[in-house]
Scaffold this motif. Structure first.
Motif, short mmCIF file in Angstrom:
data_model
loop_
_atom_site.label_atom_id
_atom_site.label_comp_id
_atom_site.label_asym_id
_atom_site.label_seq_id
_atom_site.Cartn_x
_atom_site.Cartn_y
_atom_site.Cartn_z
N GLN A 156 44.88 16.21 26.09
CA GLN A 156 45.13 17.11 27.22
C GLN A 156 46.46 16.88 27.93
OE1 GLN A 156 41.77 16.99 29.90
NE2 GLN A 156 40.32 17.72 28.36
N ASP A 157 47.03 15.70 27.82
CA ASP A 157 48.27 15.41 28.54
C ASP A 157 49.48 15.81 27.70
OD1 ASP A 157 46.71 14.37 30.53
OD2 ASP A 157 47.05 12.27 29.98
N PRO A 158 50.54 16.32 28.32
CA PRO A 158 51.73 16.69 27.57
C PRO A 158 52.28 15.51 26.77
CG PRO A 158 51.90 17.48 29.83
CD PRO A 158 50.71 16.57 29.77
N GLY A 159 52.56 15.76 25.49
CA GLY A 159 53.11 14.71 24.64
C GLY A 159 54.53 14.95 24.25
N VAL A 160 55.00 16.18 24.42
CA VAL A 160 56.35 16.54 24.02
C VAL A 160 56.74 17.82 24.74
CG1 VAL A 160 55.66 17.98 22.06
CG2 VAL A 160 57.86 16.82 22.00
N ASN A 161 58.04 18.01 24.94
CA ASN A 161 58.56 19.27 25.45
C ASN A 161 59.29 19.96 24.31
OD1 ASN A 161 60.93 20.96 26.83
ND2 ASN A 161 59.23 20.79 28.28
N LEU A 162 58.83 21.15 23.94
CA LEU A 162 59.41 21.88 22.82
C LEU A 162 60.43 22.90 23.29
CD1 LEU A 162 56.21 22.51 20.64
CD2 LEU A 162 57.91 20.70 20.38
N TYR A 163 61.57 22.90 22.63
CA TYR A 163 62.65 23.87 22.89
C TYR A 163 63.16 23.83 24.34
CZ TYR A 163 60.51 25.80 18.65
OH TYR A 163 59.98 25.97 17.40
N ASP A 164 62.94 22.70 25.02
CA ASP A 164 63.30 22.62 26.45
C ASP A 164 62.67 23.76 27.23
OD1 ASP A 164 64.94 20.34 26.13
OD2 ASP A 164 66.61 21.60 25.47
N SER A 165 61.47 24.17 26.79
CA SER A 165 60.85 25.38 27.35
C SER A 165 59.43 25.14 27.85
CB SER A 165 60.85 26.49 26.29
OG SER A 165 60.17 27.63 26.75
N PHE A 166 58.63 24.38 27.11
CA PHE A 166 57.24 24.20 27.51
C PHE A 166 56.70 22.86 27.02
CE2 PHE A 166 57.35 26.45 23.48
CZ PHE A 166 56.40 25.82 22.71
N ASP A 167 55.76 22.32 27.79
CA ASP A 167 55.11 21.07 27.43
C ASP A 167 53.98 21.36 26.46
OD1 ASP A 167 56.71 19.43 29.05
OD2 ASP A 167 55.48 19.86 30.81
N TYR A 168 53.76 20.40 25.54
CA TYR A 168 52.76 20.61 24.50
C TYR A 168 51.92 19.36 24.32
CZ TYR A 168 50.90 22.92 20.32
OH TYR A 168 50.08 23.54 19.41
N ALA A 169 50.61 19.56 24.25
CA ALA A 169 49.65 18.52 23.86
C ALA A 169 49.05 18.95 22.52
CB ALA A 169 48.57 18.38 24.92
N PRO A 170 48.34 18.10 21.82
CA PRO A 170 47.77 18.52 20.53
C PRO A 170 46.88 19.75 20.65
CG PRO A 170 47.69 16.15 20.71
CD PRO A 170 48.12 16.66 22.06
N GLY A 171 47.41 20.90 20.26
CA GLY A 171 46.64 22.14 20.28
C GLY A 171 46.70 22.93 21.56
N PHE A 172 47.51 22.51 22.53
CA PHE A 172 47.60 23.22 23.80
C PHE A 172 49.03 23.26 24.34
CE2 PHE A 172 43.07 21.75 24.42
CZ PHE A 172 42.50 23.02 24.48
N ILE A 173 49.42 24.40 24.88
CA ILE A 173 50.57 24.48 25.78
C ILE A 173 50.06 24.03 27.15
CG2 ILE A 173 52.21 26.03 26.89
CD1 ILE A 173 51.84 27.86 24.38
N VAL A 174 50.78 23.15 27.80
CA VAL A 174 50.33 22.59 29.07
C VAL A 174 51.24 23.07 30.19
CG1 VAL A 174 49.72 20.50 30.33
CG2 VAL A 174 49.52 20.54 27.84
N ASP A 175 50.66 23.82 31.11
CA ASP A 175 51.40 24.29 32.28
C ASP A 175 51.12 23.35 33.44
OD1 ASP A 175 52.62 25.61 34.35
OD2 ASP A 175 51.30 27.37 34.32
N THR A 176 52.15 22.61 33.84
CA THR A 176 51.99 21.63 34.92
C THR A 176 52.54 22.15 36.25
OG1 THR A 176 54.12 20.59 34.37
CG2 THR A 176 52.14 19.70 33.30
N ILE A 225 44.64 29.98 40.23
CA ILE A 225 44.97 29.61 38.85
C ILE A 225 45.78 30.74 38.24
CG2 ILE A 225 44.08 29.05 36.56
CD1 ILE A 225 41.60 27.89 37.93
N ASN A 226 47.06 30.49 38.03
CA ASN A 226 47.92 31.51 37.43
C ASN A 226 48.04 31.28 35.94
OD1 ASN A 226 48.57 32.67 40.01
ND2 ASN A 226 50.00 30.98 40.36
N ILE A 227 47.77 32.33 35.18
CA ILE A 227 47.85 32.23 33.71
C ILE A 227 49.19 32.78 33.26
CG2 ILE A 227 46.73 32.81 31.55
CD1 ILE A 227 44.99 31.18 33.49
N LYS A 228 50.05 31.90 32.82
CA LYS A 228 51.37 32.32 32.35
C LYS A 228 51.27 33.06 31.03
CE LYS A 228 54.51 29.02 34.55
NZ LYS A 228 55.59 28.01 34.30
#
Length: 403
Positions: free
Chosen positions: A306-326, A394-397
């Motif tokens: 559930q916790d962000p493990g990487v930032n892809l494309y300097d655009s969004f945080d990613y955990a295994p199987g999820f985009i994470v909006d912090t 809760i805003n859904i991007k």
């Protein structure tokens, strides 16, 4: 008193469902939508559900409550849950930091930079694995991918297991060329990377992806309507399940895709793009992320998932199987879209608020489409309800355009 409270909750839920259904019916009429189902849940209980449309553009059979839908990329978190279970049960024999070379040993050759790619790297799109853009760069890669499609089949799981092994061997022996950042970049979203990761799990366990999912995820989490591949292979009418469709941007045409071995993504690539579920079964799987039950996974594993493990494309945080909006000051919002240009699905889970949403459609949905506008309005309606249920905004991007 408890019975009275339960009765009031049931009445309130029915009222909310009626409101949603009326809204969805109007959206379908206004935006020419084909077929869609959506549900919001708190814990493991539905708080709102609705569905519109038909299973097949040329048949009046309506979308059913228990219909199964193709999840595409939106099913990635299920594959990640499987990996977490196997890592926990292995007693250290395979870990998130095990590399491709560690697991396969001398059974295949692994070239640099893939040698040091770990299981976790692969689940975070950080293992240097190519994507479709790179496939289109050379004739050799295009011919290889054509063969991946030609070999697709759903009768023999062991054959798909072997195909994943061969795919992994091919990918990790690629020549990265004069510009490794072009062909073998780190931190690039890939439709092949979870497939390589699952090939590692299959090598370690000696069991196929199908068997592992049923043993480790679908069985324990009460998801009997989840499986691999197209949601149906039945080509008869009336349709037994929703068919996939190619849809035009104005709702003028919807072309049904005949179910078969090539009607969705290739069978070897199911870990990346190939799980189907009913909304009930999908909700049951995802609600485990809300409860974080330690009889299923430890707190450490839930954190990895559930916790962000990487930032892809300097655009969004990613955990295994999820985009994470912090960005939400109250809670993190985990979500993932999925589409193969003839289906669409999306999951949203908010562990900090104990709520989630699952949604799926049997047509492509993308920017510039009239139907997409209707989809967005329905999702907004349900997300407003989710905020009321959670007691916090809760805003859904919109994440559909990311990939």
């Amino acid at each position: 008193l408890r019975l009275s409270v339960l009765a009031l909750c049931i009445i309130a839920t029915f009222g909310q469902n009626d409101e949603l259904q009326a809204f969805m019916d109007q959206a379908q009429e206004d935006y020419k939508m084909l077929g869609m189902t959506i549900g919001a849940f708190k814990g493991n209980e539905w708080t709102m559900r609705g569905r519109i449309g038909v299973r097949h553009a040329d048949d009046p059979t309506p979308i059913g409550e228990d219909d199964k839908f193709y999840l595409s990329d939106a099913g990635r978190s299920i594959t990640a849950m499987l990996a977490a279970r196997i890592v926990e049960q292995s007693e250290g024999r395979i870990t998130w930091l095990s590399t491709i070379a560690d697991v396969f040993g001398e059974s295949i050759t692994v070239l640099s930079p893939f040698t040091e790619a770990t299981l976790l790297d692969l689940f975070l799109h950080s293992g240097h694995i190519l994507d479709f853009e790179q496939v289109m760069m050379t004739e050799e890669l295009m011919e290889w991918y054509d063969q991946v499609w030609a070999s697709s089949q759903w009768d023999m799981p062991e054959d798909n297991m072997q195909q994943r092994m061969e795919m992994t061997e091919f990918i990790v022996n690629m020549d990265c060329g004069d510009d490794p950042e072009e062909m073998c970049a780190e931190g690039r979203y890939s439709k092949f990377t979870y497939t390589v990761a699952v090939a590692m799990l299959e090598k370690f366990t000696g069991k196929s992806f199908d068997v592992l999912l049923n043993e480790q995820v679908f069985g324990p989490l009460n998801a009997p309507d989840c499986g691999l591949g197209p949601n149906t292979l039945d080509q008869s009418l009336p349709p037994q399940q929703p068919w996939s469709h190619f849809s035009g941007p104005w709702g003028v045409y919807d072309i049904p895709v005949l179910p078969g071995n090539q009607s969705n993504m290739p069978s070897s690539m199911t870990p990346d793009d190939g799980i189907h579920c009913s909304m009930e079964s999908w909700k049951n799987v995802l609600s485990a992320h809300l409860a974080k039950n330690e009889t299923f996974l430890t707190e450490k594993s839930w954190s990895i998932l559930q916790d962000p493990g990487v930032n892809l494309y300097d655009s969004f945080d990613y955990a295994p199987g999820f985009i994470v909006d912090t960005s939400n000051p109250f809670v993190n919002v985990l979500q993932h879209p999925g589409g193969d240009q003839k289906d669409y699905a999306q999951c949203i889970v908010v562990p900090g608020a104990n709520v989630g949403i699952v949604v799926a459609a049997n047509q492509n949905l993308q920017g510039g489409m009239r139907q997409q506008v209707g989809f967005d309005k329905i999702l907004e309606f349900v997300s407003d309800h989710l905020s009321e249920t959670a007691g916090i905004p809760i805003n859904i991007k919109n994440v559909q355009s990311i990939f």
